[in-house]
Structures are given as structure tokens and as C-alpha cells.
Design a protein around this motif. Structure first.
Motif, PDB file in Angstrom:
ATOM      1  N   ALA A 294       0.827  -1.206   0.000  1.00  0.00           N
ATOM      2  CA  ALA A 294       0.000   0.000   0.000  1.00  0.00           C
ATOM      3  C   ALA A 294       0.864   1.259   0.000  1.00  0.00           C
ATOM      4  CB  ALA A 294      -0.930  -0.008   1.210  1.00  0.00           C
TER       5      ALA A 294
ATOM      6  N   VAL B 143      -4.452   4.374  -1.058  1.00  0.00           N
ATOM      7  CA  VAL B 143      -4.922   3.109  -0.510  1.00  0.00           C
ATOM      8  C   VAL B 143      -6.404   2.962  -0.830  1.00  0.00           C
ATOM      9  CG1 VAL B 143      -5.236   1.748   1.583  1.00  0.00           C
ATOM     10  CG2 VAL B 143      -3.226   3.228   1.343  1.00  0.00           C
TER      11      VAL B 143
ATOM     12  N   ILE C 240       0.085   5.804   4.590  1.00  0.00           N
ATOM     13  CA  ILE C 240      -1.055   5.067   5.151  1.00  0.00           C
ATOM     14  C   ILE C 240      -1.567   5.809   6.378  1.00  0.00           C
ATOM     15  CG2 ILE C 240      -1.813   2.885   6.155  1.00  0.00           C
ATOM     16  CD1 ILE C 240       0.478   1.511   4.677  1.00  0.00           C
TER      17      ILE C 240
ATOM     18  N   ASP D 150      -7.415   4.099   6.845  1.00  0.00           N
ATOM     19  CA  ASP D 150      -7.131   3.014   5.909  1.00  0.00           C
ATOM     20  C   ASP D 150      -7.162   1.630   6.548  1.00  0.00           C
ATOM     21  OD1 ASP D 150      -6.734   4.857   3.864  1.00  0.00           O
ATOM     22  OD2 ASP D 150      -4.619   5.128   4.401  1.00  0.00           O
TER      23      ASP D 150
END
Length: 437
Positions: free
Chosen positions: A162, A169, A207, A212
Motif C-alpha cells: 500500500a 490506498v 497510510i 485506511d
């Protein structure tokens, strides 16, 4: 008396019950040449099963807690055979071991047979996916250290993937669905809340853990920890919800998909990783083996003496045994404390066998339940003979009690003195001088 003339006690399964039993019998009988003791397991190392969720989450290093069977047998006067039991001939009193192969597919040992005088089956339990479509293909069970390590690698890889992809993401990419809110599922959910964020903190700045990352705990029963008292269930669910874990009770899984979980009402929960921790059964090879009586989840039916109902020379202990519990509507539960108690009982039972004394009957004592929610809390209840009646415990005291369960297991394997030394000097833990696995 020659070694070959000694009574041969064969223990199949090196989990908590089997390994503790082999160690104690080796120390008491093998060392004094009163019996031959052989332990069989398809793995070469042992890890206490309640630690697997921590290995999967990445909060515990597998290498620090592995015990080599070959070394343990050398230290405690029993023999270890690497292999998987696949057959049983009761008339000849022999078991069949499947051939073993290495990672390249080369044979290490051929199919073989091993004779016994007394056979003790302690092969534990495996995940029961109830035949759910896609479960075996797409869900990761947590039965072995290898599976726990595999899940952890997939978790880390998902986060790195990711981070490095060109796009943002996508929804569901870092979602984890845990099917089954028993002890393993709830403990894993709490551990993952911490460790996944710790992974992301190591430079994975693309992230957002609050946006996420999503952990969904799915349970078909109306509450988490359905086998434990309601007050433990309620307190556990309250903490999980505070952590941000999405708890879905009364939700039945109809199918596991490559990218999510489909519920019986048609709802699809997107997920990159799926863990199956719902239900247990004894290994499939036990189903009706050699005509022995088994139940619908492959457990061997045993009498209160722990002898199988149709063969006096074959015993079963731990999760693979269906043992009656007089005065209670249900049998002895498949729990770690039951396996530990049966292991201790079998040491005395083997002594009765060798001395020609009548066999005793096993009595299970429920000392309560503990659930570790990682760094956040430990919760449980103490009950029975230990305190007279049940009461709820949590926090530091509960965490110490949970740790003491593992220390009891270590003491059974290494002795109390070495276990106490290990608390202040981790290097005191025994280890072979060469790498054996």
C-alpha cells in the motif's frame, strides 16, 4: 532387563499435553530404564499454542519461544520421531507414519511403522471451517507457528504494498476480517490494533491508520467469547469497540472470497486478509480410525480412565479426546487447562499400569478463564476450587495470572528452578549447542 523388553509408551502429538507428558514420563521412567518413551510429532519444534495469535500479530518473535523436540528428548530421556500418524493396526499394536520430505520435495524418511504397548494420542485440534465455501482457499487458520508466521508476512507485505503503490490506498486494501470471536479471535483483534499501527509507524507515511486500517471481528453467536461467562464477554466487547475494532455478532459467514467475506444475509465485507478462528475439530485422520469410536468432530471417545471405549491399550488426552464429565451435561471442554490436567493425570495413570494397580478416573477442575488483549488489558474470571466461587479479574493482576499459565507450561518442560531463573535471566532457557531445525 534389555531396552527392547521394556514397556513401550508411544505418545502421538507434541502439543502442550503430549510434550509435558513425554517430558515427565521420560524423567520418571525413561531415566530409570523402567519404560521406553517415544514422542511423535510432524513438526520439529514446539510452541505453546496460545502464543500463536501474538506471532501472527507480530508482537512476539517465534524463535524466542520455540523448543526443539530432539533436544528436549535428549535432555529428558525420551525418544523423538519426526512424522505424522496416518494409520493404526490395533491387532498388531502398530501405528503407521507417513513419509517426510524436505522443502524441495526430497524424501527424508520413508513410510514406517512403530510398535507400542501403550498408545497415548494427543494430537490436539484443528480449525473447523464447517465446509464454508472459500474458507480453505482464502482464509488463514492459526493452527501452527508456520500459519501464524505466514499471516504476519502477509500483513507486513500488505502494508508495504500500500505504501509503494502509485495510487492511494483503496477501500478494503488494509482491512482484516477475523471469523470467530473465541479467545483466539478476540486476542488477535486486540493485538492487531496495536501491531498494525506499529508497522505503519516505521516510515509508511502514505497510510492513515485511522482511515485506511480496519479490523472486523465476525461471530455467529449473539456475543463475543460465547463459551465464557457473559460478564467477560461484555467487558471484552466494550474494550474492543473502544479500540476501534468493528464487532459483528449474530453474523454468519456464507462464503470467503478472494477479497472479502460474504455473510448469510448477502452483505459483503471487503478484506485483504481473512483469518478463520471459528470452531475446532480433531484431525480428520482420527475419524473412525481402526474402528475406534469417534464423534462428529472426530474426537476419540474415552472413558473416565481416558482409555478409548473400545481398546484398553489406547488412551486419548487433550482436544482430540471426548471425555465425559460426570454431573455435567457436556463433556470436558477442549481447553488448555483440561489438556494440562489430563497430562498430569496420565503420569499417575501410567504408574498405575506399570504397577498393576487399578486405573483411576479423571476429574476436570475448572479454574476459570483468562483472555489477553495485548498491551491494552487482560480480563477473566477465577472460579472453582481455587477461590471458592467465581469473580471477575482484569488489569495487572489478570495479566500476571495469564503469564503464570505459560510459566506453568515452561515449568513442566524445564523444571521450576530453571523457569524461575528465566524470569530474571532469559539466557537461562535451555538450548542445544547446534541448530537442529
Amino acid at each position: 532387563m534389555t531396552e527392547s523388553s521394556l514397556r513401550h509408551i508411544v505418545i502421538v502429538g507434541g502439543g502442550a499435553a503430549g510434550l509435558e507428558l513425554a517430558t515427565k514420563l521420560g524423567d520418571s521412567l525413561g531415566r530409570r530404564q523402567r519404560a521406553r518413551v517415544t514422542l511423535i510429532d510432524r513438526s520439529r519444534t514446539h510452541i505453546w499454542k496460545p502464543l500463536l495469535h501474538s506471532i501472527a500479530a507480530g508482537s512476539l518473535r517465534r524463535s524466542q519461544h520455540e523448543l526443539n523436540y530432539m533436544a528436549q528428548g535428549h535432555w529428558h530421556h525420551f525418544r523423538y520421531r519426526n512424522g505424522e500418524m496416518t494409520g493404526l493396526d490395533r491387532a498388531l499394536k502398530k501405528i503407521t507414519l507417513a513419509p517426510t520430505v524436505d522443502d524441495e520435495g526430497r524424501e527424508i524418511s520413508p513410510e514406517s511403522h512403530l510398535s507400542y504397548d501403550t498408545l497415548i494420542i494427543a494430537v490436539g485440534s484443528v480449525t473447523n471451517d464447517f465446509g464454508t465455501p472459500g474458507a480453505r482457499q482464502f482464509a488463514v487458520p492459526l493452527e501452527t507457528p508456520e500459519q501464524a508466521s505466514r499471516f504476519n508476512r502477509r500483513l507486513v507485505n500488505a502494508c508495504v504494498r500500500a505504501q509503494n503503490q502509485g495510487s492511494a490506498v483503496r477501500p478494503g486494501q488494509l482491512y482484516v476480517a477475523i471469523i470467530g470471536a473465541g479467545a483466539t479471535g478476540t486476542e488477535l483483534a486486540a493485538e492487531l490494533h496495536h501491531t498494525a499501527r506499529a508497522i505503519i509507524a516505521y516510515g509508511l507515511d502514505r497510510i492513515d491508520p485511522e482511515h485506511d486500517l480496519r479490523i472486523v471481528l465476525i461471530e455467529a453467536a449473539p456475543r463475543v467469547l460465547p463459551a465464557l461467562p457473559e460478564r467477560i464477554s461484555a467487558s471484552t466487547q466494550e474494550l474492543l469497540v473502544k479500540l476501534g475494532v468493528e464487532v459483528r455478532t449474530g453474523a454468519r459467514v456464507a462464503e470467503v472470497l478472494a477479497d472479502g467475506v460474504k455473510l448469510s444475509d448477502g452483505e459483503i465485507i471487503p478484506s485483504e486478509l481473512v483469518v478463520w478462528s471459528a470452531g475446532v475439530q480433531a484431525p480428520a485422520f482420527l475419524a473412525g480410525i481402526a474402528g475406534l469410536e469417534t464423534n462428529r468432530i472426530n474426537q476419540l471417545a474415552v472413558r473416565p480412565t481416558l482409555q478409548t471405549t473400545l481398546d484398553d491399550d489406547i488412551f486419548a488426552i487433550g482436544d482430540c479426546a471426548s471425555c465425559p464429565r460426570p454431573g455435567f451435561p457436556q463433556n470436558v471442554p477442549p481447553r488448555a487447562q483440561a489438556a494440562h490436567q489430563q497430562s498430569d493425570f496420565m503420569v499417575k495413570q501410567v504408574g498405575n499400569l506399570l504397577a498393576g494397580r487399578p486405573l483411576a478416573e479423571f476429574t476436570y477442575h475448572d479454574f476459570g478463564s483468562l483472555v489477553s488483549l495485548g498491551k491494552y488489558s487482560t480480563i477473566g474470571n477465577l472460579m472453582g476450587a481455587l477461590v471458592g466461587r467465581g469473580f471477575l479479574i482484569e488489569g495487572t493482576f489478570a495479566r500476571l495470572m495469564y503469564r503464570s499459565l505459560y510459566k506453568m507450561h515452561e515449568a513442566a518442560l524445564h523444571g521450576r528452578t530453571r523457569t524461575l531463573l528465566g524470569l530474571v535471566a532469559p539466557g537461562a532457557r535451555p538450548a542445544p549447542t547446534v541448530k537442529l531445525h
